[in-house]
Enzyme design. Structure first.
Site, PDB file in Angstrom:
ATOM      1  N   CYS A  69      -3.772  -0.849  -2.135  1.00 18.81           N
ATOM      2  CA  CYS A  69      -4.021   0.576  -2.361  1.00 18.81           C
ATOM      3  C   CYS A  69      -5.022   0.780  -3.511  1.00 18.81           C
ATOM      4  CB  CYS A  69      -2.693   1.261  -2.697  1.00 18.81           C
ATOM      5  SG  CYS A  69      -2.849   3.017  -2.960  1.00 18.81           S
ATOM      6  N   CYS A  93     -11.127   3.394  -0.620  1.00 17.71           N
ATOM      7  CA  CYS A  93      -9.830   3.835  -0.096  1.00 17.71           C
ATOM      8  C   CYS A  93      -9.509   3.017   1.149  1.00 17.71           C
ATOM      9  CB  CYS A  93      -9.901   5.330   0.233  1.00 17.71           C
ATOM     10  SG  CYS A  93      -8.395   5.952   1.021  1.00 17.71           S
ATOM     11  N   THR A  94      -8.247   2.699   1.314  1.00 14.17           N
ATOM     12  CA  THR A  94      -7.812   1.884   2.461  1.00 14.17           C
ATOM     13  C   THR A  94      -8.243   2.470   3.813  1.00 14.17           C
ATOM     14  OG1 THR A  94      -5.748   3.137   2.307  1.00 14.17           O
ATOM     15  CG2 THR A  94      -5.745   0.894   1.430  1.00 14.17           C
ATOM     16  N   HIS A  95      -8.300   3.817   3.880  1.00 11.37           N
ATOM     17  CA  HIS A  95      -8.532   4.463   5.179  1.00 11.37           C
ATOM     18  C   HIS A  95     -10.004   4.520   5.590  1.00 11.37           C
ATOM     19  CE1 HIS A  95      -4.425   5.558   4.598  1.00 11.37           C
ATOM     20  NE2 HIS A  95      -4.394   6.342   5.649  1.00 11.37           N
ATOM     21  N   ASP A 148       0.863  -1.181   0.000  1.00 11.87           N
ATOM     22  CA  ASP A 148       0.000   0.000   0.000  1.00 11.87           C
ATOM     23  C   ASP A 148       0.902   1.235   0.000  1.00 11.87           C
ATOM     24  OD1 ASP A 148      -2.298   1.642   0.274  1.00 11.87           O
ATOM     25  OD2 ASP A 148      -1.961   1.780   2.428  1.00 11.87           O
ATOM     26  N   SER A 149       0.303   2.380  -0.278  1.00 11.83           N
ATOM     27  CA  SER A 149       1.060   3.627  -0.214  1.00 11.83           C
ATOM     28  C   SER A 149       1.534   3.904   1.214  1.00 11.83           C
ATOM     29  CB  SER A 149       0.171   4.781  -0.682  1.00 11.83           C
ATOM     30  OG  SER A 149      -1.010   4.815   0.095  1.00 11.83           O
ATOM     31  N   TYR A 190      -0.382   8.680  -2.103  1.00 15.84           N
ATOM     32  CA  TYR A 190      -0.362   8.478  -3.552  1.00 15.84           C
ATOM     33  C   TYR A 190      -1.586   9.141  -4.213  1.00 15.84           C
ATOM     34  CZ  TYR A 190       3.116   4.602  -3.410  1.00 15.84           C
ATOM     35  OH  TYR A 190       4.242   3.832  -3.270  1.00 15.84           O
ATOM     36  N   GLY A 191      -2.654   9.248  -3.438  1.00  8.48           N
ATOM     37  CA  GLY A 191      -3.944   9.685  -3.999  1.00  8.48           C
ATOM     38  C   GLY A 191      -3.940  11.081  -4.576  1.00  8.48           C
ATOM     39  N   GLU A 225      -5.787   9.261   9.861  1.00  7.62           N
ATOM     40  CA  GLU A 225      -4.422   9.138  10.383  1.00  7.62           C
ATOM     41  C   GLU A 225      -4.270   9.899  11.702  1.00  7.62           C
ATOM     42  OE1 GLU A 225      -1.139   9.013   7.854  1.00  7.62           O
ATOM     43  OE2 GLU A 225      -2.143   7.388   6.791  1.00  7.62           O
TER      44      GLU A 225
HETATM   45  N1  DGL Z   1      -3.858   3.912   0.161  1.00  2.10           N
HETATM   46  C1  DGL Z   1      -4.484   5.007  -0.525  1.00  2.10           C
HETATM   47  C2  DGL Z   1      -5.709   4.495  -1.277  1.00  2.10           C
HETATM   48  O1  DGL Z   1      -6.302   3.499  -0.914  1.00  2.10           O
HETATM   49  C3  DGL Z   1      -4.883   6.123   0.424  1.00  2.10           C
HETATM   50  C4  DGL Z   1      -3.752   6.969   0.923  1.00  2.10           C
HETATM   51  C5  DGL Z   1      -3.004   7.672  -0.202  1.00  2.10           C
HETATM   52  O2  DGL Z   1      -3.524   8.629  -0.782  1.00  2.10           O
HETATM   53  O3  DGL Z   1      -1.916   7.218  -0.510  1.00  2.10           O
HETATM   54  O4  DGL Z   1      -6.096   5.079  -2.241  1.00  2.10           O
END
Ligand code: DGL
Length: 268
Positions: A74, A185-187, A11-12, A43-44, A153
């Site tokens: 990700c 999104c992961t979060h 993941d990022s 990364y987003g 976060e």
């Molecule tokens: N892991 C990214 C996603 O699921 C979220 C965090 C990022 O922007 O890197 O898109």
């Protein structure tokens, strides 16, 4: 033996641990090597070219750790360059978009689905394409909700500020009468309670992790790659930066401590 090799997840950052949590539950025999690009997250907000370049390096890093399959946890990477990764590397690679789309299509009764994600994910149109491929009748309301990432976060997922931000972001979804919201999104799974409140618990909230792991299980079984051994599985976590708050954030996503953590250098 290929079966005993670990599964690779990247993941990022640390958010992809939601996938590791689901792996521990659904595939408890598998060893896991996790790579989180904490030095370069998020990364987003980045361009497809940069995301692709990072994703190639991350995949190579995991392959060098001898993994048998890779899960791209990700959503931004899965949206932008999953096919490039699959074309470049010769091992099973799965992303989170198709499993998430499948779960959302299954869940929706009125055929109106909302999708939220980072800017990179929403701009790519990957979720729309995946959902339309499964069902042409579904109406999709897509929205980039980038502020959700730092809120989670910061540990603010369930406070009034997150509620107000979520209410502002999701107003159109209420107007459009969606009955299912896909968390792209992961979060975002950590915001489930706050988001549910906005829809007064009347919307089904779909997160791709469980479906992704179920598909991983099917791929492993089909390729005779599933680990049938009984030993206690190992979990190794590589991070490109050991950030001051990684263990606190990691705990939030994984629900337990990250034990074996190593600093990863991508240039090695
Ligand atoms: N892991 C990214 C996603 O699921 C979220 C965090 C990022 O922007 O890197 O898109």
């Amino acid at each position: 033996m290929n079966r005993t090799k670990p599964l690779g997840v990247f993941d990022s950052g640390i958010g992809g641990l939601t996938i590791v949590k689901a792996l521990k539950k659904i595939l408890p025999n598998e060893d896991i090597v996790y790579f989180g690009d904490t030095a370069r997250v998020p990364y987003g907000t980045k361009s497809p070219a940069t995301i692709t370049q990072f994703a190639m390096q991350n995949t190579k890093f995991l392959i060098d750790r001898n993994v048998k399959m890779i899960i791209v946890a990700c959503h931004s990477v899965s949206s932008v360059c999953l096919d490039d990764l699959k074309k470049t590397f010769d091992l099973p690679i799965i992303g989170v978009i198709e499993p998430g789309a499948k779960a959302a299509v299954k869940a929706s009764k009125n055929k109106r689905v909302g999708v939220i994600g980072t800017r990179a994910t929403i701009l790519s149109g990957a979720y729309e394409r995946a959902i339309k491929k499964l069902s042409k009748e579904i109406e999709i309301v897509a929205k980039a909700t980038p502020l959700f990432v730092p809120l989670v976060e910061e540990g603010w997922a369930n406070n009034p500020i997150s509620y107000l931000i979520a209410k502002t972001y999701l107003a159109t979804m209420i107007q459009e009468k969606i009955d299912t919201l896909l968390l792209g999104c992961t979060h975002y799974p950590l915001l489930k309670t706050t988001i549910s409140k906005i829809f007064r618990n009347r919307v089904k909230i779909v997160d791709a992790s469980a479906e992704t792991v179920l598909e991983t299980k099917a791929i492993l079984e089909k390729n005779n790659l599933n680990n049938t051994g009984k030993k206690k599985p190992s979990m190794r976590f590589y991070l490109s930066d050991i950030t001051p708050n990684f263990s606190e954030i990691g705990q939030r996503f994984l629900g337990s401590n990250l034990d074996e953590v190593f600093r990863a250098s991508l240039s090695e």
